[in-house]
Design a protein around this motif. Structure first.
Motif, PDB file in Angstrom:
ATOM      1  N   VAL A  20       0.839  -1.216   0.000  1.00  0.00           N
ATOM      2  CA  VAL A  20       0.000   0.000   0.000  1.00  0.00           C
ATOM      3  C   VAL A  20       0.872   1.263   0.000  1.00  0.00           C
ATOM      4  N   THR A  58       2.634   1.599  -3.627  1.00  0.00           N
ATOM      5  CA  THR A  58       1.770   1.853  -4.793  1.00  0.00           C
ATOM      6  C   THR A  58       0.986   3.154  -4.637  1.00  0.00           C
ATOM      7  N   ARG A  59       0.530   3.418  -3.436  1.00  0.00           N
ATOM      8  CA  ARG A  59      -0.319   4.584  -3.232  1.00  0.00           C
ATOM      9  C   ARG A  59       0.507   5.881  -3.142  1.00  0.00           C
ATOM     10  N   ASP A  65       7.002   0.621  -8.173  1.00  0.00           N
ATOM     11  CA  ASP A  65       6.044  -0.143  -7.355  1.00  0.00           C
ATOM     12  C   ASP A  65       6.439  -1.621  -7.305  1.00  0.00           C
ATOM     13  N   VAL A 108      -3.625  -4.467  -1.876  1.00  0.00           N
ATOM     14  CA  VAL A 108      -3.502  -3.345  -2.814  1.00  0.00           C
ATOM     15  C   VAL A 108      -4.666  -3.363  -3.792  1.00  0.00           C
ATOM     16  N   ASP A 168      -5.524   2.227  -5.408  1.00  0.00           N
ATOM     17  CA  ASP A 168      -4.182   2.571  -4.899  1.00  0.00           C
ATOM     18  C   ASP A 168      -3.191   2.632  -6.060  1.00  0.00           C
TER      19      ASP A 168
END
Lengths: 244, 380
Positions: free
Chosen positions: B212, B215-216, B282, B312, B316
């Motif tokens: 998380v 990626t976010r 990512d 995920v 995200d």
């Protein structure tokens, strides 16, 4: 002399006598500035050697810095350090290599600037000067330490005729008054005839020097390569085939 | 005259004969030697009133260099200040010629610095400068939009070869450094996470943490910071050097818009490449997290990836990618704007590059904050 696989010049053999003004001349792109860079140790010849006062000049040697301190070099564009004012540019070698006090350094800087006609411009930064003024300031820096050997790369390029004339006179005076040896890269005929004791003509086609001698004698000497006479007569040599 | 051998001590005697004051110079007048104090002459001029002329006798002068020249100039200036003529005839010809050259061009008197402005003027100046800066930035953005319209309508003056080269330099060539730093970032986050989560026996949640976070948020930010330092600075330096060499002026004179020719391809290239770099960041950072999770906890590779998949969401993942595209615009604009507004020397190019990186990172952080709040409100 070569860049990678490209040979710029070969089979060069010439001498610059102490106190002489030697001009390296030739057409654009023939290797004049490259030869100068080799003479001052910025480039290294693939083969061959350079001697100063009978001592081998080795750009890779540790003693190189000491030898270079005897040189004064004027680069084509002046090459002033842009983060420093003109007076700081000239003062830097004096601060680094002499024990002179600040007041005396300031006086010398003022004097050198007056020699190149830039009195009162010391506080300016290079970006505030014209191209010709930058070049003259570069010359003032080159002569800051009263060098024994002066190298000028296209000193008259970009200067107005009067400044150019003045520069020629200054070069002559530096030689006469301070006994400096001067090597000048130029293709300005007026300057060549005004200052040169001897001139080395570099030819891009044969990649070597075609002649070495007093340009005032070379210009009319029938024994001299026609290309040289053609160059020195600004292409006005009678009966000369321009395409050679 | 160049010095050779052992130097003789420089000396000066002052002789008064009728109304003439003669300076008798002897020894080697060289910068490297000690020389007589100039104050001697000043004192003599004061002590001996009625001096009508100052002359030089150099019959015993040895070697000399600039040291003698500046001495003679001092004498001349001092004589002038006292209204006494200074006759240079007795000096060596070289000295006379050099003096003549140095006096040929009159001194340019520097313009006196204006008095320092008061505080109100300074504040006013700063406000005006800021306003002009914002004004210039708005003009720059407006010109970019016009260039974009030209691109969309197929009238933009850009060379495909340049554009492809920019795609390569901002994309493929940046992949190794983005991957390396992202891998290490994933590794660090996982390491810190595992240490803390092990206390609760919740090692498996390290996959959620890394997945998380990267990626976010961090994948886009990492890629952005790296590209600001690498590519934003390069844009500013390239265009700044072109400014210094008048290449930008040359483009304008040929009727070629610098905005279309220089800025537009850089902005488009970075906007296209940043999302790809973000995806790389990512994925590689999740791999970095896996290495730590598998090696220092009981989590297996399959468990780790299953957990990442559950944790995920697409929102995200695409949220991060969207941010990276915006960061690409910010980086390219900062680099190109600073480059086009660069000064005319080497120092200015350095300042432009520094300023481009600082501006890009600052605005990226601001944009990230705006995104954080916006995504929260929108429930993304």
């Amino acid at each position: 002399m070569a860049y990678g696989d490209y040979t710029v010049m070969n089979a060069l053999d010439f001498t610059v006598k102490r106190g002489e003004i030697k001009v390296l001349m030739g057409g654009s792109g023939c290797g004049k500035s490259t030869l100068l860079k080799h003479l001052i140790g910025l480039e290294q010849a693939r083969r061959g050697q350079i001697f100063y006062d009978d001592a081998l000049f080795d750009p890779t040697a540790e003693t190189m810095e000491r030898v270079r301190r005897r040189f004064g070099i004027l680069f084509q564009s002046g090459a002033l350090w842009s983060s420093m004012s003109v007076e700081e540019n000239i003062a830097l070698p004096l601060e680094e290599y002499t024990d002179l006090g600040a007041k005396e350094i300031r006086e010398i800087v003022d004097f050198k600037l007056s020699l190149v006609g830039l009195s009162g411009f010391g506080h300016r930064y290079p970006s505030e000067l014209s191209g010709g003024m930058r070049k003259r300031a570069g010359l003032a820096r080159a002569i800051a330490l009263d060098p024994e050997v002066l190298f000028f790369d296209e000193p008259s390029a970009g200067l107005d005729p009067l400044s150019s004339l003045r520069l020629d006179e200054l070069i002559l005076q530096l030689r006469d008054a301070l006994g400096a040896t001067v090597v000048v890269v130029t293709h300005e005929l007026a300057s060549i005839f005004a200052i040169a004791d001897s001139a080395l003509f570099l030819d891009a086609e044969t990649k070597t020097a075609l002649c070495d001698g007093n340009p005032r004698q070379l210009v009319d000497d029938p024994a001299v390569d026609p290309k040289v006479r053609h160059f020195l007569n600004r292409g006005a040599e009678p009966g000369m085939d321009v395409n050679g | 005259m160049m010095a050779n051998g052992e130097d003789k001590r420089a000396g000066m005697d002052i002789l008064r004969e009728a109304a003439e004051l003669t300076l008798v110079l002897c020894g080697d007048w060289l910068l490297r030697n000690d020389r007589p104090e100039f104050q001697q002459l000043e004192a003599a001029l004061i002590a001996e009133p009625g001096v009508a002329v100052i002359a030089f006798d150099v019959s015993n002068l040895g070697e000399w260099d600039t040291a003698l020249l500046i001495f003679v100039r001092r004498c001349r200036d001092l004589a002038q200040a006292h209204g006494v003529p200074c006759v240079l005839d007795g000096l060596p010809e070289g000295v006379r010629n050099m003096m003549r050259l140095s006096l040929a061009v009159p001194r340019q008197e520097p313009v006196a610095d204006a008095a320092a402005p008061d505080v109100f003027t300074q504040v006013g100046d700063q406000v005006l400068r800021t306003y002009r800066g914002l004004d210039n930035y708005c003009i720059f953005l407006g010109q970019l939009l016009l260039a974009l319209r030209a691109l969309l309508t197929g009238r933009a003056q850009l060379r495909m070869k340049d554009f492809l080269f920019l795609l390569q330099s901002t994309g493929a060539r940046a992949v190794p450094i983005v991957c390396l730093l992202s891998f290490l970032t994933g590794l660090i986050i996982a390491f810190i996470g595992v240490i803390q989560l092990q206390k609760f026996g919740a090692d498996i949640y390290v996959a959620d943490l890394v997945g998380v976070a990267m990626t976010r948020e961090l994948g886009a930010v990492m890629a952005g910071v790296i590209m600001a330092g690498r590519t934003g600075a390069a844009f500013a330096a390239q265009i700044g050097s072109m400014q210094v060499n008048e290449e930008v002026d040359a483009l304008s004179c040929f009727g070629i818009s610098p905005m279309q020719f220089l800025v537009l391809p850089r902005v488009v290239a970075l906007v296209l490449m940043m999302p790809l770099l973000c995806v790389c960041a990512d994925l590689v950072s999740i791999l970095g997290g896996m290495v730590v999770a598998v090696s220092i906890s009981d989590v297996s590779v399959v468990q780790y990836f299953n957990q990442v998949e559950n944790a995920v969401g697409l929102n995200d993942f695409f949220g991060g990618i969207f941010k990276s595209a915006v960061f690409g615009v910010i980086i390219a604009l900062a680099g190109c704007y600073r480059g086009l507004n660069c000064g005319k020397d080497a120092t200015a190019v350095g300042l432009a590059a520094t300023s481009a990186v600082v501006t890009a990172i600052t605005w990226m952080v601001v944009a990230d904050a705006v995104f954080a709040v916006s995504f929260h409100i929108l429930g993304i």
